[in-house]
Scaffold this motif. Structure first.
Motif, PDB file in Angstrom:
ATOM      1  N   PRO A 195       0.690  -1.334   0.050  1.00 59.36           N
ATOM      2  CA  PRO A 195       0.122  -0.038   0.125  1.00 59.36           C
ATOM      3  C   PRO A 195       0.796   1.040  -0.063  1.00 59.36           C
ATOM      4  CG  PRO A 195      -0.153  -1.080   2.250  1.00 59.36           C
ATOM      5  CD  PRO A 195       0.754  -2.108   1.206  1.00 59.36           C
ATOM      6  N   GLU A 196       1.987   1.202   0.563  1.00 62.31           N
ATOM      7  CA  GLU A 196       3.027   2.385   0.649  1.00 62.31           C
ATOM      8  C   GLU A 196       3.908   2.720  -0.392  1.00 62.31           C
ATOM      9  OE1 GLU A 196       4.099   2.913   4.604  1.00 62.31           O
ATOM     10  OE2 GLU A 196       2.232   2.948   5.451  1.00 62.31           O
ATOM     11  N   THR A 225      -8.381   2.610  -2.553  1.00 62.77           N
ATOM     12  CA  THR A 225      -8.300   3.964  -2.514  1.00 62.77           C
ATOM     13  C   THR A 225      -8.074   4.613  -0.976  1.00 62.77           C
ATOM     14  OG1 THR A 225     -10.399   5.294  -2.533  1.00 62.77           O
ATOM     15  CG2 THR A 225      -9.591   4.243  -4.740  1.00 62.77           C
ATOM     16  N   ASP A 226      -7.926   6.192  -1.039  1.00 61.85           N
ATOM     17  CA  ASP A 226      -8.000   6.507   0.285  1.00 61.85           C
ATOM     18  C   ASP A 226      -9.440   6.518   0.860  1.00 61.85           C
ATOM     19  OD1 ASP A 226      -8.557   8.339  -1.596  1.00 61.85           O
ATOM     20  OD2 ASP A 226      -8.084  10.023  -0.499  1.00 61.85           O
ATOM     21  N   SER A 247      -9.802  12.746   0.186  1.00 64.21           N
ATOM     22  CA  SER A 247     -10.963  11.849   0.174  1.00 64.21           C
ATOM     23  C   SER A 247     -11.996  12.746  -0.349  1.00 64.21           C
ATOM     24  CB  SER A 247     -11.073  11.324   1.388  1.00 64.21           C
ATOM     25  OG  SER A 247     -10.130  10.388   1.559  1.00 64.21           O
ATOM     26  N   PRO A 283      -6.929  11.115  -5.706  1.00 65.62           N
ATOM     27  CA  PRO A 283      -6.800  10.259  -4.539  1.00 65.62           C
ATOM     28  C   PRO A 283      -5.611  10.551  -3.681  1.00 65.62           C
ATOM     29  CG  PRO A 283      -6.168   9.241  -6.296  1.00 65.62           C
ATOM     30  CD  PRO A 283      -6.687  10.320  -6.824  1.00 65.62           C
ATOM     31  N   ASP A 284      -5.555  10.378  -2.262  1.00 64.11           N
ATOM     32  CA  ASP A 284      -4.334  10.406  -1.642  1.00 64.11           C
ATOM     33  C   ASP A 284      -3.821   8.940  -1.097  1.00 64.11           C
ATOM     34  OD1 ASP A 284      -2.231  11.140   0.061  1.00 64.11           O
ATOM     35  OD2 ASP A 284      -3.572  12.088   1.684  1.00 64.11           O
ATOM     36  N   HIS A 285      -3.635   8.294  -2.001  1.00 65.53           N
ATOM     37  CA  HIS A 285      -3.318   7.024  -1.761  1.00 65.53           C
ATOM     38  C   HIS A 285      -2.157   6.343  -2.838  1.00 65.53           C
ATOM     39  CE1 HIS A 285      -3.481   2.462  -1.602  1.00 65.53           C
ATOM     40  NE2 HIS A 285      -4.316   2.500  -0.599  1.00 65.53           N
ATOM     41  N   CYS A 289      -8.664  -1.656   3.599  1.00 68.72           N
ATOM     42  CA  CYS A 289      -9.118  -0.091   2.864  1.00 68.72           C
ATOM     43  C   CYS A 289     -10.027   0.572   3.516  1.00 68.72           C
ATOM     44  CB  CYS A 289      -9.683  -0.526   1.257  1.00 68.72           C
ATOM     45  SG  CYS A 289     -10.062   0.715   0.389  1.00 68.72           S
TER      46      CYS A 289
END
Length: 208
Positions: free
Chosen positions: A9-10, A34-35, A96, A124-126, A177
């Motif tokens: 995920p990171e 997603t975030d 988001s 998105p913030d992901h 998630c």
């Protein structure tokens, strides 16, 4: 049967991101985290994707689809954004939020709301979603993965694959998630209008 990719995920593995991008480029439908909840996603240029997503979601042509973009400049390519809207977008992206905006001529009419000519847009913030967007070099057409009769989006990759294995081409597992959806803000009027309260805070829009 849908493929299943386990992606960090990171620190998304470039090899798997490239493979996911190839599936999308070939017209594939992907379930990705997603975030803010899982989304159904595909490359916007493939018309059959609209029908596939509508069938899974149980929605009609009046449903607002969302273009998931890499950054604010990409949003401005596909939506009409004035100075006040730009300031709000700059202060809240990535994040988001989904913003309802008037689409530009860059967008096929089939992607727009049939009466309002609007579309949802978000950044998105992901890391995973952003890595896939960067690899594709174009936005993804998306819709929250919430099934008819369900109160919340699906949140587990294995469950998604079990329920939708014949309807999807790829499911991406990047850990938990969550089920909190984006906050949806309509920016087409004189003042921001709250359409759906979700994960994104309301304070930047004076809507608390």
């Amino acid at each position: 049967m849908a493929q299943l990719f386990h992606i960090h995920p990171e620190h998304p593995q470039p090899r798997l991101i490239k493979q996911a991008a190839e599936i999308a480029r070939s017209g594939g439908l992907i379930a990705l985290p997603t975030d803010a909840a899982y989304s159904l996603a595909g490359v916007a240029g493939y018309a059959p994707l609209l029908d596939r997503i509508r069938s899974i979601r149980g929605v009609d042509e009046r449903h607002h689809f969302t273009l998931m973009c890499r950054d604010l400049s990409e949003i401005a390519t596909y939506a009409r954004v004035d100075n006040s809207q730009y300031r709000l977008l700059k202060a809240t992206t990535p994040g988001s939020y989904t913003f309802i905006l008037e689409g530009t001529k860059e967008l096929p009419r089939r992607l727009l709301h049939p009466k309002r000519k609007t579309i949802g847009l978000r950044v998105p913030d992901h890391p995973l979603a952003l890595a896939l967007l960067e690899e594709l070099d174009e936005p993804l057409l998306t819709s929250t993965l919430i099934l008819p009769g369900f109160d919340a989006p699906l949140a587990d990759a294995d469950e998604i694959r079990e329920r939708l294995e014949k309807l999807l081409d790829l499911v991406i597992d990047a850990g938990q998630c969550g089920t909190a959806m984006t906050t949806v803000i309509n920016l087409t009027g004189a003042q921001p209008e709250l359409v759906r309260a979700g994960q994104g805070p309301l304070a930047p829009f004076g809507l608390e």
